[in-house]
Design an enzyme around this catalytic site. Structure first.
Site, PDB file in Angstrom:
ATOM      1  N   GLY A 106      89.993 -39.230 -62.804  1.00 20.51           N
ATOM      2  CA  GLY A 106      91.378 -38.928 -62.399  1.00 20.51           C
ATOM      3  C   GLY A 106      92.389 -39.074 -63.522  1.00 20.51           C
ATOM      4  CB  THR A 109      88.245 -36.958 -69.205  1.00 22.94           C
ATOM      5  OG1 THR A 109      87.481 -36.550 -68.060  1.00 22.94           O
ATOM      6  CG2 THR A 109      88.582 -38.426 -69.153  1.00 22.94           C
ATOM      7  CG  ASP A 153      95.405 -32.799 -65.018  1.00 26.14           C
ATOM      8  OD1 ASP A 153      94.292 -33.075 -64.535  1.00 26.14           O
ATOM      9  OD2 ASP A 153      96.478 -33.186 -64.529  1.00 26.14           O
TER      10      ASP A 153
HETATM   11  N1  ADP Z   1      83.915 -37.268 -73.329  1.00 30.09           N
HETATM   12  C1  ADP Z   1      83.635 -36.078 -72.770  1.00 30.09           C
HETATM   13  N2  ADP Z   1      82.886 -35.173 -73.441  1.00 30.09           N
HETATM   14  C2  ADP Z   1      82.606 -33.943 -72.902  1.00 30.09           C
HETATM   15  N3  ADP Z   1      83.023 -33.541 -71.690  1.00 30.09           N
HETATM   16  C3  ADP Z   1      83.772 -34.423 -70.983  1.00 30.09           C
HETATM   17  C4  ADP Z   1      84.125 -35.724 -71.472  1.00 30.09           C
HETATM   18  N4  ADP Z   1      84.873 -36.358 -70.522  1.00 30.09           N
HETATM   19  C5  ADP Z   1      84.981 -35.496 -69.486  1.00 30.09           C
HETATM   20  N5  ADP Z   1      84.337 -34.343 -69.760  1.00 30.09           N
HETATM   21  C6  ADP Z   1      84.200 -33.179 -68.861  1.00 30.09           C
HETATM   22  O1  ADP Z   1      85.193 -33.256 -67.840  1.00 30.09           O
HETATM   23  C7  ADP Z   1      84.548 -33.369 -66.566  1.00 30.09           C
HETATM   24  C8  ADP Z   1      85.365 -34.302 -65.686  1.00 30.09           C
HETATM   25  O2  ADP Z   1      86.494 -33.545 -65.262  1.00 30.09           O
HETATM   26  P1  ADP Z   1      87.239 -33.918 -63.889  1.00 30.09           P
HETATM   27  O3  ADP Z   1      86.254 -34.017 -62.779  1.00 30.09           O
HETATM   28  O4  ADP Z   1      88.397 -32.996 -63.749  1.00 30.09           O
HETATM   29  O5  ADP Z   1      87.724 -35.412 -64.142  1.00 30.09           O
HETATM   30  P2  ADP Z   1      89.058 -35.929 -64.866  1.00 30.09           P
HETATM   31  O6  ADP Z   1      89.802 -36.595 -63.750  1.00 30.09           O
HETATM   32  O7  ADP Z   1      88.601 -36.882 -65.909  1.00 30.09           O
HETATM   33  O8  ADP Z   1      89.778 -34.728 -65.428  1.00 30.09           O
HETATM   34  C9  ADP Z   1      83.185 -33.977 -66.867  1.00 30.09           C
HETATM   35  O9  ADP Z   1      82.273 -33.641 -65.817  1.00 30.09           O
HETATM   36  C10 ADP Z   1      82.846 -33.274 -68.179  1.00 30.09           C
HETATM   37  O10 ADP Z   1      82.398 -31.941 -67.907  1.00 30.09           O
HETATM   38  C1  PMV Z   2      93.948 -32.426 -58.222  1.00 29.02           C
HETATM   39  C2  PMV Z   2      94.770 -31.924 -59.393  1.00 29.02           C
HETATM   40  O1  PMV Z   2      96.123 -31.728 -58.970  1.00 29.02           O
HETATM   41  C3  PMV Z   2      94.756 -32.952 -60.522  1.00 29.02           C
HETATM   42  C4  PMV Z   2      93.333 -33.279 -61.023  1.00 29.02           C
HETATM   43  O2  PMV Z   2      93.390 -34.363 -61.923  1.00 29.02           O
HETATM   44  P1  PMV Z   2      92.028 -34.974 -62.560  1.00 29.02           P
HETATM   45  O3  PMV Z   2      91.172 -33.831 -63.055  1.00 29.02           O
HETATM   46  O4  PMV Z   2      91.315 -35.725 -61.424  1.00 29.02           O
HETATM   47  O5  PMV Z   2      92.487 -35.908 -63.645  1.00 29.02           O
HETATM   48  C5  PMV Z   2      94.161 -30.579 -59.854  1.00 29.02           C
HETATM   49  C6  PMV Z   2      95.096 -29.787 -60.787  1.00 29.02           C
HETATM   50  O6  PMV Z   2      96.335 -30.010 -60.774  1.00 29.02           O
HETATM   51  O7  PMV Z   2      94.557 -28.956 -61.521  1.00 29.02           O
HETATM   52 MG    MG Z   3      90.281 -32.962 -64.560  1.00 27.46          MG
END
Ligand code: ADP
Ligand code: PMV
Ligand code: MG
Length: 318
Positions: A106, A109, A153
């Site tokens: 969340g 990343t 994001d």
């Molecule tokens: N250090 C990293 N290196 C490569 N890919 C990453 C890394 N951290 C996150 N990711 C990518 O981002 C995805 C997570 O994205 P998401 O579910 O939107 O979570 P977040 O809330 O962190 O954005 C992971 O499954 C991976 O594909």
């Molecule tokens: C749920 C959402 O509003 C935010 C997602 O945040 P994260 O990938 O969980 O850090 C999706 C978006 O805005 O693209």
């Molecule tokens: Mg994300």
């Protein structure tokens, strides 16, 4: 060598609703993803924080075959492939990603990985993109990988600071200071999966869904005024309201719901989930008791200080 630093982000208000055109407020923080790009004889990607479940190895060639790998690397791979498609160029490199937090908690990343590679690899190819151009390209890529999503994001991690995203498009930096205590627990699903679930709720019950989403939008707009006025009581109250609306969307998790309701009973000013939900991050207005509550659910506390800087790209002659 190209060195990139990308701030992660907290969603203060409006996650999920922003995907459907409502406003949102997000803040870049001091937790930074670092990406290094050096010339290499082939394209290699290294990442410190990823792990994969289940592998199949060709023992003759010690070659790893795993569906899971391409899924987990989808954001990074799509970004590298973007340049080949759009610019018709592919310059081999060793791309090393170092994340201060676990993936998919969340904190954006997914956006930071894309923004970091777009910023670093474009510079490696000799282009000088502005932060706004990096954000625009990154949003396009994240949307392609996720199928659903907003500009929140990728713009927040590219531009830095505290940003209000207008209903229907555009954004503005907010003057104002907001001090947060934040931590995260592992998630039960990725943002992409949670977004799909929310979309099915919309399809099942569009009227109810639209009422919930527009109520979140109203909460965001009240929060913007409260942040600009520095009215912590109001900001906190609106965080609890936003959390309750996210609970109605089914994106929160019982341990975090318990934490938020306990915080309210204890008199903490405000708490809510941050980001896609399904576990992941929880934020409270700064309060020592929030750290204690977060530790009771095994959350990892992060540095949630604001980062006014967005993506930073440095060229270092070796
Ligand atoms: N250090 C990293 N290196 C490569 N890919 C990453 C890394 N951290 C996150 N990711 C990518 O981002 C995805 C997570 O994205 P998401 O579910 O939107 O979570 P977040 O809330 O962190 O954005 C992971 O499954 C991976 O594909
Ligand atoms: C749920 C959402 O509003 C935010 C997602 O945040 P994260 O990938 O969980 O850090 C999706 C978006 O805005 O693209
Ligand atoms: Mg994300």
């Amino acid at each position: 060598m190209i060195e990139v630093e990308v701030p992660l982000k907290l969603t203060l208000f409006g996650e999920h609703a922003v995907v459907y055109g409502e406003p949102a407020i997000a803040m870049a923080i001091n937790e930074k993803m670092k990406i290094k790009i050096v010339p290499y004889h082939k394209m290699i990607l290294k990442s410190n924080s990823l792990s994969i479940k289940g592998i199949k190895v060709d023992l003759e060639e010690m070659k790893l075959e795993s569906e899971e790998t391409s899924k987990v690397l989808s954001y990074a791979l799509s970004t590298i492939n973007f340049f080949e498609k759009e610019y018709g160029t592919r310059k081999n490199a060793l791309i090393e990603i170092e994340s201060p937090v676990d993936p998919s908690v969340g904190l954006g990343t997914s956006a930071a990985v894309i923004v970091g590679i777009v910023g670093g690899y474009s510079r490696y190819l000799g282009y000088e993109l502005t932060r706004e151009e990096i954000a625009k390209i990154s949003h396009k890529i994240e949307l392609t990988v996720q199928g659903l999503g907003s500009r929140m994001d990728t713009y927040t991690t590219s531009l830095g600071g505290l940003i209000y995203f207008h209903k229907g498009g555009g954004y503005e930096k907010i003057r104002g200071e907001i001090r947060i205590t934040a931590g995260y627990i592992r998630r039960i699903a990725t943002t992409a999966e949670i977004l799909k679930r929310v979309k099915s709720l919309k399809e099942k019950n569009p009227d109810l869904f639209n009422d919930l989403i527009s109520s979140i939008g109203k909460t965001v707009n009240k929060a913007k005024i409260a942040i600009e006025k520095g009215d912590e009581e109001e900001i906190g109250e609106l965080m609890y309201v936003n959390h309750g609306l996210l609970m109605s969307l089914g994106v929160t998790l019982p341990p975090i719901d318990n934490l938020v309701s306990t915080a309210k009973i204890l008199g903490l000013k405000g708490c809510k989930i941050s980001g896609g939900g399904g576990g992941g991050s929880t934020i409270c207005l700064e309060d020592e008791r929030a750290r204690i509550l977060l530790s009771t659910i095994g959350a990892k506390i992060i540095d949630s200080g604001i980062s006014q800087e967005g993506v930073m790209i440095k060229e270092i002659n070796q």
